[in-house]
Design a protein around this motif. Structure first.
Motif, PDB file in Angstrom:
ATOM      1  N   ALA A   1       0.647  -1.285  -0.141  1.00  0.00           N
ATOM      2  CA  ALA A   1      -0.141   0.062   0.108  1.00  0.00           C
ATOM      3  C   ALA A   1       0.807   1.099   0.043  1.00  0.00           C
ATOM      4  N   GLY A   2       0.405   2.200  -0.694  1.00  0.00           N
ATOM      5  CA  GLY A   2       0.842   3.660  -0.546  1.00  0.00           C
ATOM      6  C   GLY A   2       2.410   3.487  -1.052  1.00  0.00           C
ATOM      7  N   PRO A   3       2.783   3.068  -2.511  1.00  0.00           N
ATOM      8  CA  PRO A   3       4.135   3.062  -2.947  1.00  0.00           C
ATOM      9  C   PRO A   3       4.587   4.527  -3.382  1.00  0.00           C
ATOM     10  N   TYR A   4       5.892   4.936  -3.154  1.00  0.00           N
ATOM     11  CA  TYR A   4       6.237   6.144  -3.709  1.00  0.00           C
ATOM     12  C   TYR A   4       7.852   6.001  -3.686  1.00  0.00           C
ATOM     13  N   LEU A   5       8.406   7.091  -4.478  1.00  0.00           N
ATOM     14  CA  LEU A   5       9.738   7.186  -4.476  1.00  0.00           C
ATOM     15  C   LEU A   5      10.356   7.938  -3.558  1.00  0.00           C
ATOM     16  N   ALA A   6      11.365   7.535  -2.849  1.00  0.00           N
ATOM     17  CA  ALA A   6      12.113   8.074  -1.667  1.00  0.00           C
ATOM     18  C   ALA A   6      13.386   8.479  -2.076  1.00  0.00           C
ATOM     19  N   ASP A   7      13.929   9.387  -1.455  1.00  0.00           N
ATOM     20  CA  ASP A   7      15.493   9.958  -1.857  1.00  0.00           C
ATOM     21  C   ASP A   7      16.334   8.982  -1.124  1.00  0.00           C
ATOM     22  N   ALA A   8      17.409   8.667  -1.779  1.00  0.00           N
ATOM     23  CA  ALA A   8      18.331   7.777  -1.350  1.00  0.00           C
ATOM     24  C   ALA A   8      19.759   8.093  -1.534  1.00  0.00           C
ATOM     25  N   LYS A   9      20.656   7.603  -0.912  1.00  0.00           N
ATOM     26  CA  LYS A   9      22.067   7.837  -1.418  1.00  0.00           C
ATOM     27  C   LYS A   9      23.044   6.411  -1.379  1.00  0.00           C
ATOM     28  N   PRO A  10      23.853   6.306  -2.278  1.00  0.00           N
ATOM     29  CA  PRO A  10      24.590   5.260  -2.376  1.00  0.00           C
ATOM     30  C   PRO A  10      25.581   5.019  -1.397  1.00  0.00           C
ATOM     31  N   THR A  11      25.780   4.015  -0.544  1.00  0.00           N
ATOM     32  CA  THR A  11      26.939   3.699   0.505  1.00  0.00           C
ATOM     33  C   THR A  11      27.408   2.460   0.259  1.00  0.00           C
ATOM     34  N   GLU A  12      28.503   2.041   1.004  1.00  0.00           N
ATOM     35  CA  GLU A  12      29.196   0.816   0.545  1.00  0.00           C
ATOM     36  C   GLU A  12      28.340  -0.434   0.910  1.00  0.00           C
ATOM     37  N   ASN A  13      27.309  -0.109   1.895  1.00  0.00           N
ATOM     38  CA  ASN A  13      26.266  -1.301   2.142  1.00  0.00           C
ATOM     39  C   ASN A  13      24.871  -1.299   1.435  1.00  0.00           C
ATOM     40  N   GLY A  14      24.768  -0.317   0.335  1.00  0.00           N
ATOM     41  CA  GLY A  14      23.481  -0.242  -0.465  1.00  0.00           C
ATOM     42  C   GLY A  14      22.980   1.094  -0.071  1.00  0.00           C
ATOM     43  N   PRO A  15      21.914   1.292  -0.734  1.00  0.00           N
ATOM     44  CA  PRO A  15      21.143   2.336  -0.330  1.00  0.00           C
ATOM     45  C   PRO A  15      21.032   2.942   1.054  1.00  0.00           C
ATOM     46  N   ALA A  16      20.822   4.308   1.356  1.00  0.00           N
ATOM     47  CA  ALA A  16      20.586   4.806   2.714  1.00  0.00           C
ATOM     48  C   ALA A  16      19.707   5.986   2.529  1.00  0.00           C
ATOM     49  N   PRO A  17      19.054   6.084   3.840  1.00  0.00           N
ATOM     50  CA  PRO A  17      18.034   7.336   3.516  1.00  0.00           C
ATOM     51  C   PRO A  17      18.903   8.606   3.672  1.00  0.00           C
ATOM     52  N   THR A  18      18.147   9.723   3.111  1.00  0.00           N
ATOM     53  CA  THR A  18      18.581  10.991   3.204  1.00  0.00           C
ATOM     54  C   THR A  18      17.866  11.855   3.910  1.00  0.00           C
ATOM     55  N   HIS A  19      16.630  11.312   4.254  1.00  0.00           N
ATOM     56  CA  HIS A  19      15.711  12.381   4.990  1.00  0.00           C
ATOM     57  C   HIS A  19      15.266  11.433   6.294  1.00  0.00           C
ATOM     58  N   PHE A  20      15.053  12.258   7.176  1.00  0.00           N
ATOM     59  CA  PHE A  20      14.873  11.753   8.592  1.00  0.00           C
ATOM     60  C   PHE A  20      13.559  10.560   8.609  1.00  0.00           C
ATOM     61  N   ARG A  21      12.485  11.176   7.600  1.00  0.00           N
ATOM     62  CA  ARG A  21      11.398  10.458   7.511  1.00  0.00           C
ATOM     63  C   ARG A  21      11.828   8.808   7.204  1.00  0.00           C
ATOM     64  N   GLU A  22      12.416   8.630   6.207  1.00  0.00           N
ATOM     65  CA  GLU A  22      12.931   7.619   5.814  1.00  0.00           C
ATOM     66  C   GLU A  22      13.760   6.696   6.771  1.00  0.00           C
ATOM     67  N   ASP A  23      14.778   7.507   7.304  1.00  0.00           N
ATOM     68  CA  ASP A  23      15.416   6.849   8.313  1.00  0.00           C
ATOM     69  C   ASP A  23      14.806   6.308   9.384  1.00  0.00           C
TER      70      ASP A  23
END
Length: 99
Positions: free
Chosen positions: A60-82
């Protein structure tokens, strides 16, 4: 002036459990954002979101969330996603009970 596209991940909530989930490159849902497909092309990101939106029996509720590449894979860039990566906030239930 249009905004410059920044890397994204497709995210949603699992339909039955309500957990935050992220779409992987092999088209499965994961509860680990670091395993998500990092989308760096806007057209491809829009297509992946459209594909995810058709899976209403799973999420339910799919959307595109900002992310950044890291050594371990994508990581959040916004506190909501974190915050979403840590699971439900109704401690001591759900994933946070394990902490």
């Amino acid at each position: 002036m249009p905004r410059t596209f920044t890397p994204k991940v497709v995210t949603a909530n699992a339909l039955l459990e309500g957990d935050a989930v992220w779409l992987t490159e092999d088209n499965t849902w994961t509860r680990d954002m670091a395993k998500a497909e990092l989308l760096t092309d806007e057209a491809h990101a829009d297509l992946r979101l459209l594909e995810a939106s058709a899976r209403q029996d799973e999420i339910a509720g799919p959307y595109l969330a900002d992310a950044k590449p890291t050594e371990n894979g994508p990581a959040p860039t916004h506190f909501r996603e974190d915050f979403r990566t840590r699971g439900p906030s109704n401690y001591p239930h759900g994933k946070q009970a394990e902490v």
